[in-house]
Write an enzyme that holds these catalytic residues in place. Structure first.
Site, PDB file in Angstrom:
ATOM      1  N   SER A 149     -27.887   4.476 -17.114  1.00  0.00           N
ATOM      2  CA  SER A 149     -28.130   3.310 -16.274  1.00  0.00           C
ATOM      3  C   SER A 149     -27.684   2.083 -17.057  1.00  0.00           C
ATOM      4  O   SER A 149     -28.295   1.745 -18.075  1.00  0.00           O
ATOM      5  CB  SER A 149     -29.625   3.225 -15.934  1.00  0.00           C
ATOM      6  OG  SER A 149     -29.902   2.047 -15.222  1.00  0.00           O
ATOM      7  N   LYS A 175     -24.568   4.831 -13.595  1.00  0.00           N
ATOM      8  CA  LYS A 175     -25.211   3.933 -12.637  1.00  0.00           C
ATOM      9  C   LYS A 175     -25.076   2.529 -13.170  1.00  0.00           C
ATOM     10  O   LYS A 175     -25.280   2.300 -14.366  1.00  0.00           O
ATOM     11  CB  LYS A 175     -26.672   4.352 -12.489  1.00  0.00           C
ATOM     12  CG  LYS A 175     -27.674   3.290 -12.076  1.00  0.00           C
ATOM     13  CD  LYS A 175     -28.995   3.979 -11.712  1.00  0.00           C
ATOM     14  CE  LYS A 175     -30.195   3.133 -12.045  1.00  0.00           C
ATOM     15  NZ  LYS A 175     -31.460   3.858 -11.760  1.00  0.00           N
ATOM     16  N   LYS A 177     -26.236  -1.536 -12.500  1.00  0.00           N
ATOM     17  CA  LYS A 177     -27.134  -2.418 -11.776  1.00  0.00           C
ATOM     18  C   LYS A 177     -26.299  -3.461 -11.052  1.00  0.00           C
ATOM     19  O   LYS A 177     -25.275  -3.941 -11.579  1.00  0.00           O
ATOM     20  CB  LYS A 177     -28.096  -3.097 -12.746  1.00  0.00           C
ATOM     21  CG  LYS A 177     -29.071  -2.149 -13.425  1.00  0.00           C
ATOM     22  CD  LYS A 177     -30.153  -1.671 -12.469  1.00  0.00           C
ATOM     23  CE  LYS A 177     -31.200  -0.851 -13.200  1.00  0.00           C
ATOM     24  NZ  LYS A 177     -32.262  -0.387 -12.287  1.00  0.00           N
ATOM     25  N   ASP A 202     -27.474   0.347  -8.369  1.00  0.00           N
ATOM     26  CA  ASP A 202     -28.923   0.171  -8.154  1.00  0.00           C
ATOM     27  C   ASP A 202     -29.196  -1.319  -8.010  1.00  0.00           C
ATOM     28  O   ASP A 202     -28.925  -2.098  -8.924  1.00  0.00           O
ATOM     29  CB  ASP A 202     -29.697   0.763  -9.343  1.00  0.00           C
ATOM     30  CG  ASP A 202     -31.205   0.739  -9.142  1.00  0.00           C
ATOM     31  OD1 ASP A 202     -31.677   0.245  -8.094  1.00  0.00           O
ATOM     32  OD2 ASP A 202     -31.927   1.224 -10.048  1.00  0.00           O
ATOM     33  N   GLU A 227     -28.814   2.751  -4.673  1.00  0.00           N
ATOM     34  CA  GLU A 227     -30.251   2.906  -4.923  1.00  0.00           C
ATOM     35  C   GLU A 227     -30.992   1.632  -4.534  1.00  0.00           C
ATOM     36  O   GLU A 227     -30.612   0.535  -4.953  1.00  0.00           O
ATOM     37  CB  GLU A 227     -30.450   3.234  -6.410  1.00  0.00           C
ATOM     38  CG  GLU A 227     -31.874   3.578  -6.799  1.00  0.00           C
ATOM     39  CD  GLU A 227     -31.981   3.965  -8.281  1.00  0.00           C
ATOM     40  OE1 GLU A 227     -30.951   4.262  -8.921  1.00  0.00           O
ATOM     41  OE2 GLU A 227     -33.103   3.954  -8.808  1.00  0.00           O
ATOM     42  N   ASP A 252     -35.987   4.483  -4.519  1.00  0.00           N
ATOM     43  CA  ASP A 252     -36.675   4.510  -5.811  1.00  0.00           C
ATOM     44  C   ASP A 252     -38.052   3.863  -5.621  1.00  0.00           C
ATOM     45  O   ASP A 252     -39.045   4.554  -5.365  1.00  0.00           O
ATOM     46  CB  ASP A 252     -35.793   3.776  -6.853  1.00  0.00           C
ATOM     47  CG  ASP A 252     -36.475   3.539  -8.200  1.00  0.00           C
ATOM     48  OD1 ASP A 252     -37.659   3.864  -8.357  1.00  0.00           O
ATOM     49  OD2 ASP A 252     -35.819   2.996  -9.134  1.00  0.00           O
ATOM     50  N   LYS A 276     -39.412   9.387 -10.027  1.00  0.00           N
ATOM     51  CA  LYS A 276     -39.938   8.984 -11.336  1.00  0.00           C
ATOM     52  C   LYS A 276     -41.325   9.575 -11.396  1.00  0.00           C
ATOM     53  O   LYS A 276     -42.190   9.199 -10.585  1.00  0.00           O
ATOM     54  CB  LYS A 276     -39.991   7.465 -11.449  1.00  0.00           C
ATOM     55  CG  LYS A 276     -38.606   6.848 -11.575  1.00  0.00           C
ATOM     56  CD  LYS A 276     -38.645   5.381 -11.916  1.00  0.00           C
ATOM     57  CE  LYS A 276     -37.222   4.862 -11.968  1.00  0.00           C
ATOM     58  NZ  LYS A 276     -37.155   3.395 -12.007  1.00  0.00           N
ATOM     59  N   GLY A 304     -35.585   7.193 -14.726  1.00  0.00           N
ATOM     60  CA  GLY A 304     -36.123   6.852 -16.033  1.00  0.00           C
ATOM     61  C   GLY A 304     -36.793   5.494 -16.021  1.00  0.00           C
ATOM     62  O   GLY A 304     -36.568   4.682 -15.120  1.00  0.00           O
TER      63      GLY A 304
HETATM   64  O1  OSB Z   1     -34.652   0.900 -11.173  1.00  0.00           O
HETATM   65  O2  OSB Z   1     -34.279   2.784 -12.032  1.00  0.00           O
HETATM   66  C1  OSB Z   1     -34.683   1.623 -12.151  1.00  0.00           C
HETATM   67  C2  OSB Z   1     -35.528   0.953 -15.804  1.00  0.00           C
HETATM   68  C3  OSB Z   1     -36.710   0.248 -15.677  1.00  0.00           C
HETATM   69  C4  OSB Z   1     -37.184  -0.036 -14.429  1.00  0.00           C
HETATM   70  C5  OSB Z   1     -36.473   0.379 -13.289  1.00  0.00           C
HETATM   71  C6  OSB Z   1     -35.304   1.107 -13.415  1.00  0.00           C
HETATM   72  C7  OSB Z   1     -34.804   1.358 -14.704  1.00  0.00           C
HETATM   73  C8  OSB Z   1     -33.533   2.007 -14.957  1.00  0.00           C
HETATM   74  C9  OSB Z   1     -33.310   2.589 -16.331  1.00  0.00           C
HETATM   75  O3  OSB Z   1     -32.606   2.004 -14.174  1.00  0.00           O
HETATM   76  C10 OSB Z   1     -33.496   4.034 -16.376  1.00  0.00           C
HETATM   77  C11 OSB Z   1     -33.462   4.571 -17.783  1.00  0.00           C
HETATM   78  O4  OSB Z   1     -32.416   4.523 -18.408  1.00  0.00           O
HETATM   79  O5  OSB Z   1     -34.500   5.054 -18.252  1.00  0.00           O
HETATM   80 MG    MG Z   2     -33.938   2.131  -9.571  1.00  0.00          MG
END
Ligand code: OSB
Ligand code: MG
Length: 382
Positions: A149, A175, A177, A202, A227, A252, A276, A304
């Site tokens: 991510s 992924k 953001k 995402d 996402e 999510d 999650k 994660g």
């Molecule tokens: O939206 O998936 C998410 C991390 C913290 C809070 C929300 C998200 C995330 C990640 C990172 O996208 C996921 C990871 O690398 O653990």
């Molecule tokens: Mg997410």
């Protein structure tokens, strides 16, 4: 549609062991680089860890909340409150995990707090039995898919460099953001340079239905999924959006348990679900969602929360379960921390897969000196 038997029946018969000690230890680990999202930029991971001790056996778990409520409503302090004042009083040695699960249901929400206790007990039980967690969950070992991510970057060049590193490491999907004003052009730049990489975005809830024409532009990039484009609390409007998009929507933030997953699928709000384990209340609920989705041909993956090596290992074991058909947010330890509190670190194999850490329970060893070095708060609850 096949309706499978309960994936948690055997787990629900497990007995809660007597506990000699319960501690909460909050650690603060600096990230190697700030992690930017549409809702917040995190510069470190402040993780509340739980340590259970029973007859000389120690088992750790990690609460996946943050100190702030910017991604999810729970925080490390609300989780501490719920664990201390409502969950631990329900924890009686000798009852089954099924009974404990039923008792926990009286507490509405607070899945991350519940998962911390449940994860700890499952890790403890597996460790006492001398078997890896995935085996206790009922699944054989397998190689685990990787995924990264990538947070919001300052410049497109920085984003391209991060994707380049991920591709070189053989991550099985990338992924990125996005947020309003930092989306189409940035995705186009990545797609241009990496035409074939499995890519997804995402938004962490940054858009509304008024942005539908804008979001439709994402259909041009062959993304695996988008996402959580709309509000963190919405399912209904995502169904309207999904009807207008070719690209699959993945929920999510909106999914807090099996009922939400059923609503999302039933309404056509998503074609993929991010599980999650903390957000949905633990590993047992994760298995129920994964099975429900698999029976309906809906893909799931393990999300994660930038976990330390403890929570990261939990996510790795979970992904042995049926239904986890898509690569998740499971990336190398070095993507987050110079030094984690657990050993061994997660590293990608040369083929881009991840090996399950070997040994009883989580298979990772918590390094006491590193806990002491990183601890910002310690509380003995029992
Ligand atoms: O939206 O998936 C998410 C991390 C913290 C809070 C929300 C998200 C995330 C990640 C990172 O996208 C996921 C990871 O690398 O653990
Ligand atoms: Mg997410």
């Amino acid at each position: 549609m096949t309706v499978s038997p309960s994936p948690t029946a055997a787990l629900e018969r497990l007995i809660v062991p007597a506990l000699d000690h319960i501690d909460l230890v909050t650690v603060k680990l600096p990230f190697v680089a700030p992690f930017g999202t549409s809702v917040y930029v995190w510069t470190d991971k402040e993780a509340m860890l739980m340590r259970l001790e029973s007859g000389g056996v120690t088992a750790w778990s990690e609460c996946v909340s943050d100190p702030d409520p910017f991604y999810f409503y729970e925080t490390n302090d609300t989780a501490r409150h719920i664990i201390k004042d409502f969950l631990l009083p329900l924890l009686e040695p000798g009852i089954t995990l099924g009974e404990l699960d039923a008792r926990f249901r009286r507490v509405r929400g607070h899945g991350m707090a519940k998962a911390t206790v449940e994860n700890g007990l499952l890790n403890l039980i597996a460790t006492r039995q001398g078997i890896p967690l995935h085996q206790l969950l009922g699944f054989p070992a397998k190689k685990i898919m990787s995924g990264i991510s990538i947070g919001l970057k300052e410049t497109p060049a920085a984003l391209l460099a991060a994707v380049e590193r991920a591709a070189a490491a053989k991550y099985q999907r990338v992924k990125m953001k996005i947020k309003k004003g930092q989306d189409i052009d940035w995705v186009a730049a990545v797609r241009d340079r990496f035409p074939d990489i499995p890519l997804m975005v995402d938004a962490n809830g940054d858009y509304s239905l008024a942005d539908i024409d804008h979001l439709r532009k994402l259909d041009a990039f062959g993304l695996m999924m988008i996402e959580q484009p709309l509000s963190y609390s919405d399912i209904f409007e995502h169904a309207s959006l999904q009807r207008e998009l070719k690209t699959a929507i993945c929920l999510d933030e909106s999914i807090h348990g099996l009922a939400d997953a059923a609503a999302g699928i039933g309404l056509g709000a998503c074609r993929i679900i991010n599980i999650k384990q903390g957000r949905v209340g633990g590993l047992m609920e994760s298995l129920r969602i994964a099975r429900y989705c698999a029976d309906r041909g809906v893909g799931v993956w393990s999300g994660g929360m930038d976990e330390t090596g403890i929570g990261r290992a939990v996510n790795i074991h979970l992904q042995t379960a049926d239904g986890f058909t898509l690569p998740g947010d499971t990336s190398e330890t070095s993507n987050y921390f110079d030094e984690d509190i657990a050993e061994p670190p997660v590293v990608l194999r040369r083929d881009g897969f991840i090996d399950i850490p070997e040994g009883p329970g989580l298979g990772v060893r918590v390094v006491a000196e590193r806990i002491l070095k990183r601890a910002v708060r310690m509380e003995r609850l029992r």
